[in-house]
Motif scaffolding. Sequence first.
Motif, mmCIF file in Angstrom:
data_model
loop_
_atom_site.group_PDB
_atom_site.id
_atom_site.type_symbol
_atom_site.label_atom_id
_atom_site.label_comp_id
_atom_site.label_asym_id
_atom_site.label_seq_id
_atom_site.Cartn_x
_atom_site.Cartn_y
_atom_site.Cartn_z
ATOM 1 N N GLU A 224 2.954 7.322 -47.106
ATOM 2 C CA GLU A 224 4.259 6.965 -47.687
ATOM 3 C C GLU A 224 5.168 6.283 -46.677
ATOM 4 N N ASP A 225 4.820 6.367 -45.387
ATOM 5 C CA ASP A 225 5.746 5.867 -44.367
ATOM 6 C C ASP A 225 5.639 4.361 -44.151
ATOM 7 N N ARG A 226 6.768 3.796 -43.748
ATOM 8 C CA ARG A 226 6.861 2.360 -43.454
ATOM 9 C C ARG A 226 7.479 2.210 -42.071
ATOM 10 N N LEU A 227 6.699 1.621 -41.163
ATOM 11 C CA LEU A 227 7.127 1.553 -39.767
ATOM 12 C C LEU A 227 7.600 0.147 -39.410
ATOM 13 N N CYS A 228 8.771 0.053 -38.817
ATOM 14 C CA CYS A 228 9.262 -1.230 -38.322
ATOM 15 C C CYS A 228 8.849 -1.364 -36.850
ATOM 16 N N VAL A 229 8.128 -2.459 -36.524
ATOM 17 C CA VAL A 229 7.549 -2.635 -35.183
ATOM 18 C C VAL A 229 8.126 -3.872 -34.486
ATOM 19 N N ARG A 273 13.203 -0.854 -46.418
ATOM 20 C CA ARG A 273 13.347 0.601 -46.541
ATOM 21 C C ARG A 273 12.391 1.324 -45.589
ATOM 22 N N CYS A 274 12.440 0.947 -44.308
ATOM 23 C CA CYS A 274 11.541 1.561 -43.332
ATOM 24 C C CYS A 274 11.946 3.007 -43.077
ATOM 25 N N THR A 275 10.929 3.852 -42.852
ATOM 26 C CA THR A 275 11.186 5.263 -42.551
ATOM 27 C C THR A 275 11.071 5.531 -41.053
ATOM 28 N N GLY A 276 10.421 4.605 -40.343
ATOM 29 C CA GLY A 276 10.230 4.786 -38.903
ATOM 30 C C GLY A 276 10.562 3.509 -38.157
ATOM 31 N N ARG A 302 13.991 7.898 -40.854
ATOM 32 C CA ARG A 302 13.822 9.328 -40.639
ATOM 33 C C ARG A 302 13.380 9.582 -39.197
ATOM 34 N N THR A 303 12.435 8.782 -38.739
ATOM 35 C CA THR A 303 11.810 9.080 -37.463
ATOM 36 C C THR A 303 11.514 7.796 -36.694
ATOM 37 N N GLY A 304 10.814 7.946 -35.595
ATOM 38 C CA GLY A 304 10.464 6.791 -34.788
ATOM 39 C C GLY A 304 10.151 7.250 -33.383
ATOM 40 N N VAL A 328 13.566 11.468 -34.562
ATOM 41 C CA VAL A 328 13.047 10.553 -33.538
ATOM 42 C C VAL A 328 12.428 11.350 -32.389
ATOM 43 N N THR A 329 11.374 10.808 -31.784
ATOM 44 C CA THR A 329 10.764 11.484 -30.635
ATOM 45 C C THR A 329 10.711 10.514 -29.454
#
Length: 537
Positions: A224-229, A273-276, A302-304, A328-329
């Motif tokens: 389900e996650d969408r990561l922006c890189v 709508r990225c989640t990370g 949410r995270t990253g 975030v970590t």
Amino acid sequence: ETIPQMLAAAVRDHGDREALVFPEHGLRLTYAEFSDAVDRLATGLLDLGISRGDRVGIWAPNRPEWVLTQFATARIGAILVNVNPAYRVGELEYALRHVGVRCLILADSFKTSNYVNMIQHVAPELAFCAPGALMAPNLPDLRIVVRMGASRSTSGILNFADLAGTPADPARLDAITQTLKADDAINIQFTSGTTGLPKGATLSHRNIVNNGHFVTATIAFTQEDRLCVPVPLYHCFGMVMGVLGCVSKGATMVFPGEGFDPDVVLNAVADERCTGLYGVPTMFSAMLDSQNFLAHDLSSLRTGIMAGAPCPIEVMRRVIDQMHMREVTIAYGMTETSPVSFQSHTDDPLEKRVTTVGRVHPHLEVKLVDEAGHTVPVGATGELCTRGYSVMKGYWGEPAKTAEAVDADGWMHTGDLATLDAEGYCNIVGRLKDMLIRGGENIYPREIEEYLFQHPAVQLAQVFGVPDPKFGEEVCAWVVLKPGASATEDEIRDFIRTRVAHYKVPRHIRFRAELPMTVTGKAQKFLMRKAMIEELG
Ligand code: ATP
Ligand code: MG
């Protein structure tokens, strides 16, 4: 597991989900479509005579062709060579010769560099060459050059689009893929060149497939996650933590542009709508300080991961409070270890998540040693050493350098100083090479940088040592102020003086519009030191 097996599993389990989004190129591919495109390109490479173990260089900023090439080379067991997008002619020639690149795939240009001109300079015979012919006497292995983005081919140079349009031959590809071993070398990645010349780390499927998996497992990524890189694909942060990390979960990767632009990244996060979101600390600072920051809707985040360089506590706090990245970590790693060995968990106590790089990754061993190689007690500072599946096979063609970095027992000596607390949380104190000794006192620049970051006018700060006749070394700081902010040398010095011991207060402070940076966003202190030594005479 090998890289092709990993992609096959993603197609099987998540075939209809979006794999790849390049908003600027208007490109969206599902895992099934992506895998088909990989097979076409892989068949094209086979037709050119590229085979298992051959080195295929990729010299481009973040573009769709980069990710396709990453998987197409792995599909046929060719070794992908990540060529730094910032290279100039001399560095390019060295890298191509050093690892014996047979095929180079390049973009037209990036920023102010014209790649086609540069390759024609390095290989002047190129224009008269048929594919497969020798192109330059000083580059005996280079036989094929492929150019992306070109509408028609230039003499001697093939067209990426033609190659990627080859009808796929899955049976022929499968026959090769089945023979690949997890321990085969599959990738040569150059280190960032933060402390000097980049080094080419040779990595296996096992190294990077597993690390990608553990990195995104730690931030609880799913399909389900969408990561922006926005970090470069050229570097392990982009290609392993980003691409392999997403493929292992069937998650979506979004690539916002070829170079880094804070507003383009924030736009992509909002639109897609990225989640990370991934980034090095300087990228997060630039996003937070963007004039348009408040205009972007970041509520999907949410995270990253923030990684690659010391992560200032102030910046971490602002990312959590202002960017919605509650989970975030921080990760710590190096190219030579595929890369990550420490990472905080989304459920670690906030204080630990902000002030440490977390705890050691699964299946890795860690120790801190003093100069004599003895393990130091809990809480004490020592050189960080790691051992396990993630340690590289070696530096390509440099057994002596490899032996210096990886000892006979398999321990990677990272060159970073760290402490570990009783619960195993690790704090990176700084690089061994950056520590300075002033009048007999050890000084770790990182500590002073943290205080500089607390000054309201400071956007970036780097501290390093310069030779000094009286004290051996003196503390020097280069500071970039926030847009529109002002401060004087004395104000900054007074601010620091109330916070650290007198001998750590920077004697020399310089304001700069920007700092010398690697493409991976790290400040190159060796260049700052050189400039200061010249200035001070
Ligand atoms: P070179 O080896 O060519 O000088 P480099 O070491 O910067 O360049 P990379 O492999 O990209 O090349 O970076 C690894 C280094 O980055 C680590 O050794 C460490 O110094 C630094 N680093 C990475 N993550 C963190 C982090 N979270 N906190 C502090 N430092 C970090
Ligand atoms: Mg290094």
